[in-house]
Design an enzyme around this catalytic site. Structure first.
Site, PDB file in Angstrom:
ATOM      1  N   ASP A 190      51.977  41.538 -14.041  1.00  0.00           N
ATOM      2  CA  ASP A 190      51.791  42.879 -14.576  1.00  0.00           C
ATOM      3  C   ASP A 190      50.833  43.668 -13.688  1.00  0.00           C
ATOM      4  O   ASP A 190      50.296  43.130 -12.710  1.00  0.00           O
ATOM      5  CB  ASP A 190      51.245  42.748 -16.011  1.00  0.00           C
ATOM      6  CG  ASP A 190      51.889  43.745 -16.943  1.00  0.00           C
ATOM      7  OD1 ASP A 190      52.192  44.860 -16.500  1.00  0.00           O
ATOM      8  OD2 ASP A 190      52.063  43.412 -18.135  1.00  0.00           O
ATOM      9  N   TRP A 256      56.342  48.658 -13.967  1.00  0.00           N
ATOM     10  CA  TRP A 256      56.956  49.653 -14.876  1.00  0.00           C
ATOM     11  C   TRP A 256      57.620  50.799 -14.131  1.00  0.00           C
ATOM     12  O   TRP A 256      57.507  51.967 -14.528  1.00  0.00           O
ATOM     13  CB  TRP A 256      55.923  50.214 -15.855  1.00  0.00           C
ATOM     14  CG  TRP A 256      54.781  49.301 -16.144  1.00  0.00           C
ATOM     15  CD1 TRP A 256      54.819  48.190 -16.938  1.00  0.00           C
ATOM     16  CD2 TRP A 256      53.447  49.390 -15.631  1.00  0.00           C
ATOM     17  NE1 TRP A 256      53.598  47.591 -16.952  1.00  0.00           N
ATOM     18  CE2 TRP A 256      52.742  48.308 -16.165  1.00  0.00           C
ATOM     19  CE3 TRP A 256      52.797  50.291 -14.793  1.00  0.00           C
ATOM     20  CZ2 TRP A 256      51.390  48.089 -15.866  1.00  0.00           C
ATOM     21  CZ3 TRP A 256      51.462  50.079 -14.492  1.00  0.00           C
ATOM     22  CH2 TRP A 256      50.780  48.988 -15.027  1.00  0.00           C
ATOM     23  N   GLY A 257      58.336  50.490 -13.060  1.00  0.00           N
ATOM     24  CA  GLY A 257      59.049  51.537 -12.317  1.00  0.00           C
ATOM     25  C   GLY A 257      58.144  52.391 -11.450  1.00  0.00           C
ATOM     26  O   GLY A 257      58.627  53.245 -10.713  1.00  0.00           O
ATOM     27  N   ASP A 277      57.531  50.137 -20.816  1.00  0.00           N
ATOM     28  CA  ASP A 277      57.973  49.123 -21.780  1.00  0.00           C
ATOM     29  C   ASP A 277      59.055  49.627 -22.726  1.00  0.00           C
ATOM     30  O   ASP A 277      58.989  50.742 -23.244  1.00  0.00           O
ATOM     31  CB  ASP A 277      56.790  48.670 -22.643  1.00  0.00           C
ATOM     32  CG  ASP A 277      55.787  47.863 -21.849  1.00  0.00           C
ATOM     33  OD1 ASP A 277      55.909  47.797 -20.609  1.00  0.00           O
ATOM     34  OD2 ASP A 277      54.867  47.303 -22.464  1.00  0.00           O
TER      35      ASP A 277
HETATM   36  C1  GLA Z   1      52.796  45.343 -20.219  1.00  0.00           C
HETATM   37  C2  GLA Z   1      54.176  44.833 -19.833  1.00  0.00           C
HETATM   38  C3  GLA Z   1      54.819  44.195 -21.033  1.00  0.00           C
HETATM   39  C4  GLA Z   1      53.953  43.059 -21.557  1.00  0.00           C
HETATM   40  C5  GLA Z   1      52.557  43.563 -21.856  1.00  0.00           C
HETATM   41  C6  GLA Z   1      51.592  42.448 -22.145  1.00  0.00           C
HETATM   42  O1  GLA Z   1      52.863  46.390 -21.122  1.00  0.00           O
HETATM   43  O2  GLA Z   1      54.952  45.868 -19.322  1.00  0.00           O
HETATM   44  O3  GLA Z   1      56.103  43.719 -20.695  1.00  0.00           O
HETATM   45  O4  GLA Z   1      53.909  42.019 -20.610  1.00  0.00           O
HETATM   46  O5  GLA Z   1      52.023  44.298 -20.772  1.00  0.00           O
HETATM   47  O6  GLA Z   1      50.320  42.932 -22.468  1.00  0.00           O
END
Ligand code: GLA
Length: 639
Positions: A190, A256-257, A277
């Site tokens: 992440d 996240w893109g 997400d």
């Molecule tokens: C981010 C990621 C999610 C998840 C959470 C965990 O938001 O994009 O997929 O892994 O963190 O805290």
């Protein structure tokens, strides 16, 4: 070196010539497929993840319960093999030696006498069940839960330093621990640690975290340090190669893109998130789907667009909303999205199990060719997506995005099938074969319904493949984008956390202008000097595509030219075809308004074909939009 005698202009010249010398021409043919040849994730990874089911309230019983269900229900046999523990597993980083400790209160098998911990018994258990084990970390010092799940009982504990559980500064140590010592097979990394822990941010001040100057600004690609983000992830990939040298380990990039990862993810990881997400909301699902569905040319065996994990079983996709749940599944399947179940499988109703375990739809997703479905028809209301299967068939999705019933025509042309030959559809939800038709057929779709079919017919191009049919064989090595721009063709949903308090969702994911199958880089119809093409590759000038000649084709051909939608109508371009690094054909100068010209080359025995579009004497940075109309590989192995 003494430079005092050099005049300033001379210095500038020297600098320019050194720079020109140092930077290799990115459009020079590579003579090979430059993506890493990966053995892992040859098809999109499948399995279960704790996040959508439990957020940080994960524990060993829950995970092993899911694992047991995967095995007992037959889901594992269908391919759902990765069992991934997401955020929430860690207790702290021991500061005397930097070793990470597992929260053994929730993972009791990890307890080691003397206060140490090891996930080895846990991964042994999963492996003994025939499954694979996945873990989660962050590229910065702190994780997402430490910013967003402050009420969680499972946040890292201790001093500021002990709560720095992310990879930053510990890549080698942590990767050795996860892969070599603990035996994990998969790591999701992440990016909150390099995003939300700015100096002075309330989260940092209130929780006494060490500040990290953000490398990512999700709202601004210009304020994002793309090379630095990429290089941090590349270091993790390199460490994984050191500690899991058999090549079976999977690296999942979770930015996240953001940070233009939709362009470079394929070069660094096995999958990369294309958006923020997912939530169990219909419009969020649309948003995530759209962030990946236009990126067919960027996915291929070993490298997948990831619109996030499945949310089937929750909210708009729960057992009372099976139409929506089925749509979510069929859509993920046809765009080769990784299929991670995010539900407490210990109590899953049959209606949901029937969705995940639809073997025909899983087979569409897992087809070995790795050709992501390509959008054949798009409106805000309905879409048609067509995917090439390795058995010579097609898979087709008809998708009603909205709340009104819709009637959709499905045509032979959209499927690149002959319009005068019989076409057979098999409904992959019912298993039933439909009456044979020619030319076109039509369907009435309920609100939010998705129909998914396997299709057989006679190929329109009888002795070859259009390149847009085989995106998994194409690598966009250089896409010609000069300055990354956010992609506006993504559904804008109402704020999930902010409601309508702010100004609404803005386009944020870089990648607009990237190469497209059957459309221009800016999502227009391919068209050269008034002649439109329903198939082809749309790409900016200044690009280089590598094409694997997997079927031993004998000719490559296309109708090339500057696209009528070009933003730069002045500058000239040239189209070149290379075979294993040798120049085979060139178009000569083409300009906006000049008719499409036919370009072809003999590629017998050639392994990698390169399609290069050059614009060496541009007078502006405005993108020159170009079209390889009807680009195809002819001859070769029968299909
Ligand atoms: C981010 C990621 C999610 C998840 C959470 C965990 O938001 O994009 O997929 O892994 O963190 O805290």
């Amino acid at each position: 070196m003494r430079l005092s005698f050099l005049t300033l202009p001379a210095l500038a010249l020297l600098a320019a010539s050194t720079a020109a010398h140092a930077a290799p021409d990115p459009l020079a043919p590579a003579g090979r497929w430059t993506l890493p040849e990966r053995t892992a994730a040859r098809t999109p990874p499948m399995g279960w993840s704790s996040w959508n089911a439990f957020r940080t309230e994960v524990d060993e019983a829950k995970v092993l319960g899911a694992a047991q269900t995967l095995v007992d229900s037959g889901l594992a046999r269908l391919g759902y093999r990765y069992v991934n523990v997401d955020d929430g597993w860690w207790l702290k980083r021991r500061t005397d030696d930097g070793r990470l400790l597992v929260r053994t209160a929730i993972f009791p098998s990890a307890a080691v006498p003397g206060g140490d911990s090891s996930f080895r018994p846990f991964t042994d258990r999963l492996h003994a069940m025939g499954l694979k084990a996945g873990l989660y970390s962050d590229i910065g010092r702190n994780a997402c839960s430490q910013a967003y799940d402050l009420q969680s009982p499972n946040l890292p504990e201790g001093t500021t330093a002990e709560r720095e559980v992310g990879l930053y500064g510990h890549v080698d140590q942590d990767i050795a621990l996860f892969f070599r010592d603990w035996g994990f097979d998969y790591l999701k990394v992440d990016a909150c640690g390099i995003n939300v822990y700015a100096a002075g941010a309330p989260i940092v001040v209130q929780n006494d975290y060490r500040a990290f100057p953000p490398l990512i600004d999700q709202a601004s690609i210009n304020r994002t340090d793309v090379p630095q983000v990429r290089s941090l992830y590349a270091n993790v990939a390199a460490a994984i190669r050191r500690y899991a040298p058999d090549g079976d380990a999977i690296l999942s990039l979770c930015t996240w893109g953001s940070a233009d990862v939709r362009r470079w993810g394929k070069e660094v990881g096995h999958l990369w998130r294309t958006s923020q997400d997912i939530t169990p909301s219909w419009t969020r699902m649309l948003h995530n789907f759209d962030s990946a569905s236009t990126r067919a040319l960027y996915a291929k065996p070993g490298a997948w667009n990831d619109p996030d994990m499945l949310f089937i079983g929750h909210g708009d996709f729960d057992a009372r909303h099976l139409t929506e749940a089925r749509s979510h599944f069929a859509l993920w399947a046809i765009i080769n999205a990784p299929l991670f179940i995010g539900y407490d499988l210990r109590g899953a109703p049959k209606s949901l199990m029937d969705i995940w375990s639809n073997a025909d739809i899983v087979r569409v997703n897992q087809d070995p060719g790795g050709h992501q479905g390509v959008i054949a028809y798009a409106s805000d209301d309905v879409q048609t997506i067509v995917k090439t299967l390795s058995n010579g068939h097609k898979a087709v999705v008809l998708f009603n995005r909205g709340l009104a019933p819709a009637t959709m025509e499905l045509t032979a042309v959209q499927m690149k099938l002959a319009a005068d030959a019989p076409i057979t559809l098999r409904d992959l939800w019912t298993g039933k074969t439909l009456p044979v038709f020619t030319g076109e057929t039509r369907f009435d779709l309920a609100p939010r319904e998705t129909r998914i079919f396997e299709v057989s017919g006679t190929r329109r191009l009888r002795d070859g493949m259009y390149l847009s049919e085989v995106p998994g064989d194409v690598n966009v090595a250089v896409d010609g984008i000069i300055e990354p721009e956010p992609d506006p063709v993504v559904h804008r949903m109402m704020g999930q956390w902010s409601g309508t308090r702010d100004t609404g969702e803005r386009p944020v994911y870089a990648g607009w202008g990237g190469a497209q199958a059957d459309a221009t880089p800016y999502d227009q119809t391919l068209q050269i000097a008034g002649r439109s093409f329903d198939t082809g590759l749309g790409v900016l000038a200044g690009s280089r595509l590598e094409v694997r000649n997997t079927r031993a084709a004998t000719r490559v051909e296309a109708l090339v030219g500057v696209d009528d939608s070009t933003r730069n109508t002045r500058d000239a371009v040239e189209f070149l075809i290379y075979g294993d690094g040798r120049l085979l054909a060139r178009s000569g100068t083409r300009r906006f308004g000049t008719a499409a010209t036919s370009l072809s080359a003999d590629v017998r025995g050639v392994k990698v074909i390169e399609l290069v579009t050059r614009a060496d004497r541009r007078t502006s940075d405005l993108p020159i939009i170009t079209t390889w109309g009807e680009a195809a590989l002819r001859g070769g192995a029968p299909r």
